[in-house]
Design a protein around this motif. Structure first.
Motif, mmCIF file in Angstrom:
data_model
loop_
_atom_site.group_PDB
_atom_site.id
_atom_site.type_symbol
_atom_site.label_atom_id
_atom_site.label_comp_id
_atom_site.label_asym_id
_atom_site.label_seq_id
_atom_site.Cartn_x
_atom_site.Cartn_y
_atom_site.Cartn_z
ATOM 1 N N ILE A 162 -6.399 1.329 11.505
ATOM 2 C CA ILE A 162 -7.684 1.396 10.800
ATOM 3 C C ILE A 162 -7.474 1.340 9.288
ATOM 4 C CG2 ILE A 162 -9.629 2.932 10.273
ATOM 5 C CD1 ILE A 162 -9.425 3.872 13.237
ATOM 6 N N LEU A 163 -6.491 2.084 8.787
ATOM 7 C CA LEU A 163 -6.234 2.089 7.344
ATOM 8 C C LEU A 163 -5.737 0.734 6.873
ATOM 9 C CD1 LEU A 163 -4.644 5.642 6.974
ATOM 10 C CD2 LEU A 163 -6.914 4.896 6.226
ATOM 11 N N ARG A 164 -4.924 0.064 7.667
ATOM 12 C CA ARG A 164 -4.470 -1.284 7.296
ATOM 13 C C ARG A 164 -5.654 -2.247 7.228
ATOM 14 N NH1 ARG A 164 0.501 -2.911 7.106
ATOM 15 N NH2 ARG A 164 -0.031 -5.022 7.812
ATOM 16 N N GLU A 165 -6.560 -2.115 8.167
ATOM 17 C CA GLU A 165 -7.725 -2.994 8.173
ATOM 18 C C GLU A 165 -8.567 -2.803 6.918
ATOM 19 O OE1 GLU A 165 -9.969 -6.050 9.503
ATOM 20 O OE2 GLU A 165 -8.142 -5.300 10.466
ATOM 21 N N LYS A 166 -8.665 -1.557 6.470
ATOM 22 C CA LYS A 166 -9.498 -1.266 5.315
ATOM 23 C C LYS A 166 -8.833 -1.598 3.985
ATOM 24 C CE LYS A 166 -12.335 2.335 7.459
ATOM 25 N NZ LYS A 166 -13.616 1.659 7.204
ATOM 26 N N TYR A 167 -7.503 -1.389 3.906
ATOM 27 C CA TYR A 167 -6.842 -1.481 2.612
ATOM 28 C C TYR A 167 -5.953 -2.706 2.442
ATOM 29 C CZ TYR A 167 -8.421 3.193 1.464
ATOM 30 O OH TYR A 167 -9.206 4.272 1.182
ATOM 31 N N ILE A 168 -5.480 -3.281 3.543
ATOM 32 C CA ILE A 168 -4.558 -4.416 3.431
ATOM 33 C C ILE A 168 -5.208 -5.686 3.947
ATOM 34 C CG2 ILE A 168 -2.358 -5.382 4.228
ATOM 35 C CD1 ILE A 168 -1.185 -2.598 4.113
ATOM 36 N N ASN A 169 -5.659 -5.674 5.190
ATOM 37 C CA ASN A 169 -6.233 -6.895 5.762
ATOM 38 C C ASN A 169 -7.487 -7.342 5.022
ATOM 39 O OD1 ASN A 169 -4.211 -6.670 7.613
ATOM 40 N ND2 ASN A 169 -5.487 -5.911 9.277
ATOM 41 N N MET B 31 0.844 -1.195 0.000
ATOM 42 C CA MET B 31 0.000 0.000 0.000
ATOM 43 C C MET B 31 0.874 1.237 0.000
ATOM 44 S SD MET B 31 -2.777 1.211 2.866
ATOM 45 C CE MET B 31 -3.656 2.765 2.680
ATOM 46 N N LYS B 32 0.613 2.125 -0.935
ATOM 47 C CA LYS B 32 1.383 3.373 -1.036
ATOM 48 C C LYS B 32 0.532 4.550 -0.581
ATOM 49 C CE LYS B 32 3.829 4.185 -4.778
ATOM 50 N NZ LYS B 32 4.170 4.625 -6.159
ATOM 51 N N VAL B 33 1.083 5.331 0.374
ATOM 52 C CA VAL B 33 0.395 6.490 0.925
ATOM 53 C C VAL B 33 1.220 7.740 0.645
ATOM 54 C CG1 VAL B 33 -0.535 7.582 3.000
ATOM 55 C CG2 VAL B 33 -0.549 5.085 2.790
ATOM 56 N N LEU B 34 0.579 8.776 0.157
ATOM 57 C CA LEU B 34 1.229 10.083 0.021
ATOM 58 C C LEU B 34 0.742 10.979 1.149
ATOM 59 C CD1 LEU B 34 1.063 10.859 -3.825
ATOM 60 C CD2 LEU B 34 2.844 9.680 -2.524
ATOM 61 N N ASN B 35 1.675 11.442 1.988
ATOM 62 C CA ASN B 35 1.373 12.325 3.108
ATOM 63 C C ASN B 35 1.674 13.763 2.709
ATOM 64 O OD1 ASN B 35 1.019 10.187 5.348
ATOM 65 N ND2 ASN B 35 2.983 9.648 4.424
ATOM 66 N N ILE B 36 0.716 14.647 2.874
ATOM 67 C CA ILE B 36 0.849 16.022 2.407
ATOM 68 C C ILE B 36 1.262 16.937 3.556
ATOM 69 C CG2 ILE B 36 -0.271 17.928 1.210
ATOM 70 C CD1 ILE B 36 -0.081 15.256 -0.379
ATOM 71 N N VAL B 37 2.330 17.700 3.346
ATOM 72 C CA VAL B 37 2.721 18.740 4.297
ATOM 73 C C VAL B 37 2.895 20.050 3.546
ATOM 74 C CG1 VAL B 37 3.865 17.125 5.865
ATOM 75 C CG2 VAL B 37 5.209 18.265 4.103
ATOM 76 N N GLY B 38 2.592 21.137 4.236
ATOM 77 C CA GLY B 38 2.765 22.440 3.615
ATOM 78 C C GLY B 38 3.231 23.489 4.601
ATOM 79 N N ALA B 39 2.610 23.489 5.797
ATOM 80 C CA ALA B 39 2.923 24.478 6.822
ATOM 81 C C ALA B 39 3.400 23.786 8.091
ATOM 82 C CB ALA B 39 1.680 25.325 7.110
#
Length: 372
Positions: free
Chosen positions: A359-366, A1-9
Protein backbone atom coordinates in the motif's frame (compact mmCIF):
# COMPACT_ATOMS: atom_id res chain seq x y z
CA UNK A 1 11.79 6.19 -0.58
CA UNK A 2 13.24 6.52 2.90
CA UNK A 3 11.26 5.22 5.89
CA UNK A 4 12.15 5.68 9.55
CA UNK A 5 10.73 2.87 11.72
CA UNK A 6 10.31 3.75 15.39
CA UNK A 7 10.94 1.24 18.17
CA UNK A 8 11.02 1.85 21.88
CA UNK A 9 9.57 -1.08 23.84
CA UNK A 10 9.65 -4.84 23.39
CA UNK A 11 6.30 -5.17 21.54
CA UNK A 12 7.54 -2.62 19.00
CA UNK A 13 10.49 -4.82 18.05
CA UNK A 14 8.17 -7.74 17.24
CA UNK A 15 6.04 -5.53 14.99
CA UNK A 16 8.86 -3.69 13.23
CA UNK A 17 10.88 -6.83 12.39
CA UNK A 18 8.54 -8.06 9.60
CA UNK A 19 8.01 -4.52 8.32
CA UNK A 20 11.75 -3.82 8.07
CA UNK A 21 12.19 -7.17 6.32
CA UNK A 22 9.39 -6.35 3.84
CA UNK A 23 10.75 -2.87 3.10
CA UNK A 24 14.25 -4.27 2.59
CA UNK A 25 13.11 -6.52 -0.25
CA UNK A 26 12.91 -3.48 -2.52
CA UNK A 27 16.09 -1.73 -3.75
CA UNK A 28 14.20 1.55 -4.17
CA UNK A 29 13.28 1.66 -0.47
CA UNK A 30 15.55 2.64 2.41
CA UNK A 31 14.38 1.32 5.76
CA UNK A 32 16.05 2.71 8.87
CA UNK A 33 15.40 1.91 12.52
CA UNK A 34 15.24 4.52 15.27
CA UNK A 35 15.46 3.09 18.80
CA UNK A 36 14.30 5.65 21.34
CA UNK A 37 15.70 3.74 24.30
CA UNK A 38 12.40 3.38 26.17
CA UNK A 39 13.37 -0.26 26.82
CA UNK A 40 17.10 -0.07 26.74
CA UNK A 41 18.90 -2.88 28.60
CA UNK A 42 19.97 -6.29 27.31
CA UNK A 43 17.09 -8.07 29.05
CA UNK A 44 14.30 -5.80 27.84
CA UNK A 45 15.77 -4.83 24.45
CA UNK A 46 19.03 -6.40 23.28
CA UNK A 47 17.89 -10.01 23.22
CA UNK A 48 14.85 -9.11 21.10
CA UNK A 49 17.05 -7.42 18.49
CA UNK A 50 19.26 -10.50 18.35
CA UNK A 51 16.46 -13.06 18.12
CA UNK A 52 14.37 -11.09 15.62
CA UNK A 53 17.35 -10.61 13.29
CA UNK A 54 17.00 -6.85 13.51
CA UNK A 55 20.10 -4.90 12.52
CA UNK A 56 21.78 -2.53 14.90
CA UNK A 57 19.54 0.57 15.06
CA UNK A 58 20.59 3.35 12.72
CA UNK A 59 19.82 5.78 15.53
CA UNK A 60 19.73 5.21 19.28
CA UNK A 61 18.25 8.18 21.12
CA UNK A 62 19.33 6.94 24.54
CA UNK A 63 16.19 8.07 26.36
CA UNK A 64 15.41 5.76 29.26
CA UNK A 65 14.08 6.27 32.77
CA UNK A 66 11.86 9.12 33.92
CA UNK A 67 8.21 10.05 34.24
CA UNK A 68 6.01 9.63 31.20
CA UNK A 69 6.19 13.36 30.56
CA UNK A 70 9.97 13.44 30.89
CA UNK A 71 10.39 10.42 28.65
CA UNK A 72 8.04 11.75 25.97
CA UNK A 73 9.68 15.20 25.99
CA UNK A 74 13.22 13.81 25.79
CA UNK A 75 12.31 11.55 22.87
CA UNK A 76 10.75 14.49 21.04
CA UNK A 77 13.87 16.63 21.44
CA UNK A 78 16.20 13.87 20.24
CA UNK A 79 13.98 12.64 17.42
CA UNK A 80 13.66 16.14 15.98
CA UNK A 81 17.42 16.08 15.37
CA UNK A 82 17.09 12.81 13.44
CA UNK A 83 14.30 14.18 11.24
CA UNK A 84 16.33 17.29 10.45
CA UNK A 85 19.35 15.25 9.38
CA UNK A 86 17.54 12.40 7.60
CA UNK A 87 14.62 14.15 5.88
CA UNK A 88 12.63 10.89 5.46
CA UNK A 89 9.67 10.41 3.14
CA UNK A 90 7.72 8.64 5.86
CA UNK A 91 7.82 7.92 9.59
CA UNK A 92 6.25 4.63 10.67
CA UNK A 93 5.14 4.09 14.27
CA UNK A 94 3.61 0.99 15.82
CA UNK A 95 1.49 0.30 18.87
CA UNK A 96 0.76 2.70 21.69
CA UNK A 97 3.83 3.30 23.87
CA UNK A 98 5.30 6.69 24.78
CA UNK A 99 7.79 6.43 21.92
CA UNK A 100 4.87 6.09 19.50
CA UNK A 101 3.23 9.33 20.57
CA UNK A 102 6.49 11.29 20.96
CA UNK A 103 7.71 10.54 17.44
CA UNK A 104 4.21 11.09 16.08
CA UNK A 105 4.05 14.63 17.43
CA UNK A 106 7.47 15.57 16.07
CA UNK A 107 6.73 14.11 12.64
CA UNK A 108 3.44 15.96 12.29
CA UNK A 109 4.90 19.27 13.43
CA UNK A 110 7.67 18.88 10.84
CA UNK A 111 5.21 17.92 8.08
CA UNK A 112 6.59 14.42 7.59
CA UNK A 113 3.95 11.87 6.48
CA UNK A 114 3.07 9.39 9.21
CA UNK A 115 1.88 5.79 9.18
CA UNK A 116 0.46 4.10 12.28
CA UNK A 117 0.48 0.31 12.37
CA UNK A 118 -2.01 -1.24 14.82
CA UNK A 119 -4.27 1.79 14.61
CA UNK A 120 -7.82 2.14 15.84
CA UNK A 121 -7.64 -0.03 18.96
CA UNK A 122 -9.70 1.40 21.82
CA UNK A 123 -10.30 0.20 25.37
CA UNK A 124 -12.61 3.09 26.26
CA UNK A 125 -10.50 3.69 29.38
CA UNK A 126 -8.71 7.03 29.22
CA UNK A 127 -6.99 6.40 32.54
CA UNK A 128 -4.66 4.10 30.60
CA UNK A 129 -1.66 5.99 29.16
CA UNK A 130 -1.74 3.71 26.13
CA UNK A 131 -5.30 4.78 25.31
CA UNK A 132 -4.28 8.44 25.16
CA UNK A 133 -1.27 7.55 23.01
CA UNK A 134 -3.49 5.59 20.60
CA UNK A 135 -6.14 8.29 20.26
CA UNK A 136 -3.69 11.12 19.67
CA UNK A 137 -1.53 9.14 17.24
CA UNK A 138 -4.53 8.09 15.14
CA UNK A 139 -5.91 11.63 15.07
CA UNK A 140 -2.90 12.97 13.14
CA UNK A 141 -1.68 9.95 11.14
CA UNK A 142 -1.90 9.93 7.35
CA UNK A 143 -2.13 6.15 6.97
CA UNK A 144 -3.82 3.90 9.52
CA UNK A 145 -3.23 0.15 9.32
CA UNK A 146 -5.60 -1.92 11.43
CA UNK A 147 -5.69 -5.48 12.78
CA UNK A 148 -9.42 -6.10 13.31
CA UNK A 149 -12.83 -4.80 12.24
CA UNK A 150 -13.52 -3.12 15.59
CA UNK A 151 -10.55 -0.84 14.93
CA UNK A 152 -12.03 0.20 11.56
CA UNK A 153 -15.34 0.97 13.26
CA UNK A 154 -13.61 3.04 15.96
CA UNK A 155 -11.76 5.17 13.43
CA UNK A 156 -14.86 5.78 11.33
CA UNK A 157 -16.72 6.92 14.47
CA UNK A 158 -13.85 9.35 15.07
CA UNK A 159 -14.36 10.78 11.56
CA UNK A 160 -11.16 9.40 10.06
CA UNK A 161 -11.45 9.40 6.27
CA UNK A 162 -12.23 5.96 4.88
CA UNK A 163 -9.40 6.13 2.35
CA UNK A 164 -6.85 6.53 5.16
CA UNK A 165 -7.89 3.27 6.87
CA UNK A 166 -6.46 -0.05 5.71
CA UNK A 167 -7.42 -3.46 7.13
CA UNK A 168 -4.10 -5.27 6.63
CA UNK A 169 -3.96 -7.83 9.44
CA UNK A 170 -1.63 -8.26 12.38
CA UNK A 171 2.15 -7.87 12.03
CA UNK A 172 2.70 -9.54 15.42
CA UNK A 173 1.39 -12.72 13.82
CA UNK A 174 3.87 -12.22 10.97
CA UNK A 175 6.71 -12.59 13.46
CA UNK A 176 5.10 -15.55 15.16
CA UNK A 177 4.74 -17.35 11.82
CA UNK A 178 8.22 -16.41 10.58
CA UNK A 179 9.97 -17.69 13.72
CA UNK A 180 7.70 -20.67 14.49
CA UNK A 181 10.45 -23.25 13.90
CA UNK A 182 12.93 -21.35 16.08
CA UNK A 183 10.24 -21.00 18.75
CA UNK A 184 9.68 -24.75 18.72
CA UNK A 185 13.42 -25.39 19.10
CA UNK A 186 13.72 -23.37 22.30
CA UNK A 187 14.84 -25.56 25.24
CA UNK A 188 13.04 -23.41 27.81
CA UNK A 189 10.65 -26.14 29.00
CA UNK A 190 13.50 -28.58 29.53
CA UNK A 191 15.53 -25.93 31.31
CA UNK A 192 12.64 -25.18 33.67
CA UNK A 193 11.77 -28.82 34.23
CA UNK A 194 8.15 -28.49 33.10
CA UNK A 195 6.11 -30.35 30.50
CA UNK A 196 3.71 -28.97 27.92
CA UNK A 197 0.22 -28.24 29.33
CA UNK A 198 1.48 -28.77 32.89
CA UNK A 199 1.74 -25.10 33.86
CA UNK A 200 0.07 -21.70 33.87
CA UNK A 201 2.05 -18.87 32.29
CA UNK A 202 1.53 -15.50 33.95
CA UNK A 203 2.54 -11.92 33.11
CA UNK A 204 1.55 -8.70 34.88
CA UNK A 205 2.71 -5.15 34.25
CA UNK A 206 -0.28 -2.78 34.04
CA UNK A 207 -0.24 0.00 36.65
CA UNK A 208 -3.69 -0.96 37.94
CA UNK A 209 -2.35 -4.42 38.81
CA UNK A 210 1.22 -3.80 39.94
CA UNK A 211 1.83 -0.17 40.91
CA UNK A 212 0.13 -0.34 44.32
CA UNK A 213 0.24 -2.71 47.29
CA UNK A 214 -3.45 -3.61 47.04
CA UNK A 215 -3.10 -4.65 43.43
CA UNK A 216 0.01 -6.69 44.12
CA UNK A 217 -1.63 -8.43 47.07
CA UNK A 218 -4.54 -9.37 44.82
CA UNK A 219 -2.11 -10.80 42.24
CA UNK A 220 -0.31 -12.70 45.03
CA UNK A 221 -3.59 -14.31 46.13
CA UNK A 222 -4.38 -15.25 42.51
CA UNK A 223 -0.92 -16.80 42.11
CA UNK A 224 -1.36 -18.83 45.28
CA UNK A 225 -4.73 -20.21 44.13
CA UNK A 226 -3.45 -21.05 40.65
CA UNK A 227 -0.39 -22.76 42.13
CA UNK A 228 -2.72 -25.20 43.88
CA UNK A 229 -3.93 -26.31 40.45
CA UNK A 230 -0.73 -26.30 38.36
CA UNK A 231 2.79 -24.95 38.36
CA UNK A 232 2.80 -21.19 37.75
CA UNK A 233 5.59 -19.82 35.54
CA UNK A 234 5.87 -16.06 36.09
CA UNK A 235 8.42 -14.01 34.07
CA UNK A 236 8.33 -10.75 36.01
CA UNK A 237 8.68 -7.32 34.42
CA UNK A 238 11.44 -5.23 36.10
CA UNK A 239 8.97 -2.55 37.19
CA UNK A 240 6.65 -5.18 38.65
CA UNK A 241 9.48 -6.78 40.64
CA UNK A 242 10.66 -3.38 41.84
CA UNK A 243 7.15 -2.63 43.14
CA UNK A 244 6.96 -6.05 44.79
CA UNK A 245 10.16 -5.22 46.68
CA UNK A 246 9.08 -1.67 47.56
CA UNK A 247 5.82 -2.96 49.03
CA UNK A 248 7.53 -5.62 51.13
CA UNK A 249 6.06 -8.59 49.27
CA UNK A 250 9.27 -10.13 47.87
CA UNK A 251 9.47 -12.95 50.42
CA UNK A 252 5.79 -13.79 50.08
CA UNK A 253 6.10 -14.23 46.32
CA UNK A 254 9.33 -16.20 46.62
CA UNK A 255 7.79 -18.54 49.21
CA UNK A 256 4.80 -19.59 47.11
CA UNK A 257 4.99 -23.33 46.52
CA UNK A 258 4.78 -24.39 42.86
CA UNK A 259 5.71 -20.91 41.56
CA UNK A 260 8.67 -20.39 39.22
CA UNK A 261 9.75 -16.74 39.14
CA UNK A 262 11.76 -15.83 36.03
CA UNK A 263 13.44 -12.76 34.62
CA UNK A 264 11.89 -11.36 31.41
CA UNK A 265 12.40 -13.92 28.65
CA UNK A 266 13.56 -13.55 25.07
CA UNK A 267 11.01 -13.62 22.27
CA UNK A 268 11.63 -17.24 21.31
CA UNK A 269 11.58 -18.49 24.89
CA UNK A 270 8.45 -16.62 25.82
CA UNK A 271 6.50 -17.73 22.75
CA UNK A 272 7.54 -21.32 23.44
CA UNK A 273 6.20 -20.94 26.97
CA UNK A 274 2.99 -19.41 25.59
CA UNK A 275 2.45 -22.09 22.98
CA UNK A 276 2.85 -24.94 25.46
CA UNK A 277 0.93 -23.48 28.42
CA UNK A 278 -2.29 -25.02 29.69
CA UNK A 279 -3.43 -21.45 30.36
CA UNK A 280 -2.03 -17.93 30.15
CA UNK A 281 -3.06 -15.30 32.72
CA UNK A 282 -2.06 -11.79 31.72
CA UNK A 283 -2.86 -8.09 31.51
CA UNK A 284 -0.93 -7.62 28.25
CA UNK A 285 -2.55 -6.62 24.98
CA UNK A 286 -0.25 -8.43 22.57
CA UNK A 287 -0.36 -11.71 24.51
CA UNK A 288 -4.14 -11.79 24.04
CA UNK A 289 -3.49 -11.84 20.29
CA UNK A 290 -0.71 -14.42 20.39
CA UNK A 291 -2.74 -16.85 22.52
CA UNK A 292 -5.70 -16.47 20.17
CA UNK A 293 -3.52 -17.34 17.18
CA UNK A 294 -1.91 -20.27 19.01
CA UNK A 295 -5.32 -21.50 20.29
CA UNK A 296 -4.17 -21.31 23.93
CA UNK A 297 -6.74 -20.34 26.60
CA UNK A 298 -6.05 -16.88 28.06
CA UNK A 299 -7.54 -15.05 31.05
CA UNK A 300 -7.04 -11.28 30.89
CA UNK A 301 -7.17 -9.54 34.27
CA UNK A 302 -8.43 -6.14 33.16
CA UNK A 303 -11.69 -4.21 33.20
CA UNK A 304 -11.53 -3.75 29.43
CA UNK A 305 -9.53 -4.65 26.36
CA UNK A 306 -8.71 -2.76 23.19
CA UNK A 307 -8.62 -6.09 21.30
CA UNK A 308 -12.23 -7.36 21.41
CA UNK A 309 -11.67 -9.83 18.58
CA UNK A 310 -9.59 -11.95 20.97
CA UNK A 311 -12.62 -12.77 23.14
CA UNK A 312 -15.30 -12.45 20.47
CA UNK A 313 -13.77 -15.11 18.19
CA UNK A 314 -10.52 -16.04 19.94
CA UNK A 315 -9.52 -17.91 23.09
CA UNK A 316 -9.39 -14.94 25.44
CA UNK A 317 -11.59 -14.50 28.53
CA UNK A 318 -11.87 -10.93 29.81
CA UNK A 319 -12.31 -11.30 33.57
CA UNK A 320 -13.46 -8.06 35.17
CA UNK A 321 -13.24 -7.43 38.91
CA UNK A 322 -11.12 -10.57 39.10
CA UNK A 323 -10.17 -12.07 42.45
CA UNK A 324 -8.49 -15.32 43.42
CA UNK A 325 -11.79 -17.17 43.60
CA UNK A 326 -13.10 -16.13 40.16
CA UNK A 327 -9.76 -16.80 38.46
CA UNK A 328 -9.47 -20.20 40.12
CA UNK A 329 -13.01 -21.20 39.13
CA UNK A 330 -12.49 -20.20 35.49
CA UNK A 331 -9.09 -21.90 35.35
CA UNK A 332 -10.63 -25.10 36.73
CA UNK A 333 -13.28 -25.03 34.00
CA UNK A 334 -10.62 -24.51 31.36
CA UNK A 335 -8.49 -27.38 32.66
CA UNK A 336 -11.58 -29.60 32.56
CA UNK A 337 -11.92 -28.86 28.85
CA UNK A 338 -14.97 -26.64 29.21
CA UNK A 339 -13.51 -23.67 27.37
CA UNK A 340 -14.50 -22.09 24.08
CA UNK A 341 -12.85 -23.13 20.85
CA UNK A 342 -11.40 -20.04 19.25
CA UNK A 343 -10.80 -19.26 15.60
CA UNK A 344 -8.05 -17.18 13.99
CA UNK A 345 -9.24 -13.65 13.09
CA UNK A 346 -9.32 -12.49 9.48
CA UNK A 347 -6.00 -11.28 8.10
CA UNK A 348 -3.88 -12.92 10.79
CA UNK A 349 -1.99 -14.99 8.25
CA UNK A 350 1.66 -13.88 8.44
CA UNK A 351 1.41 -11.50 5.46
CA UNK A 352 0.31 -8.23 7.06
CA UNK A 353 3.69 -6.50 6.58
CA UNK A 354 3.68 -7.37 2.88
CA UNK A 355 0.26 -5.79 2.48
CA UNK A 356 1.30 -2.66 4.38
CA UNK A 357 4.42 -2.16 2.28
CA UNK A 358 2.46 -2.75 -0.94
CA UNK A 359 0.00 0.00 0.00
CA UNK A 360 2.79 2.44 0.88
CA UNK A 361 4.63 1.67 -2.36
CA UNK A 362 1.46 2.34 -4.31
CA UNK A 363 1.03 5.70 -2.63
CA UNK A 364 4.63 6.92 -2.59
CA UNK A 365 6.51 5.15 -5.39
CA UNK A 366 4.15 3.80 -8.03
CA UNK A 367 1.97 6.91 -8.09
CA UNK A 368 5.10 9.10 -8.35
CA UNK A 369 6.36 7.09 -11.33
CA UNK A 370 2.95 7.35 -13.00
CA UNK A 371 2.84 11.11 -12.44
CA UNK A 372 6.25 11.43 -14.13
Amino acid sequence: MKVLNIVGARPNFVKIAPLHRAFSQYPDMISKIVHTGQHYDSVMSGIFFDQLDLPKPDFFLGVAAGTQTQQTAQIMVEFEKVLISERPDLVLVVGDVNSTLACTLVSVKMNVPLAHVEAGLRSGDRSMPEEINRILTDAVSDHLFVTEQAAVDNLLRENVADNEIHFTGNVMIDSLEYYKDAIDRSPILKNLGVNAASYVLMTMHRPANVDGKAGLQRILKIVKRLALLKTVVFPIHPRTWKNIEINGLKNEFENVQNLKILEPQGYLEFLNLTKNAALVVTDSGGIQEETTYLNVPCITLRENTERPVTFEVGTNFLLKNADAESVSLLATEIFAGNCKKGTIPAGWDGKAAERIVAILREKYINSYVCDK
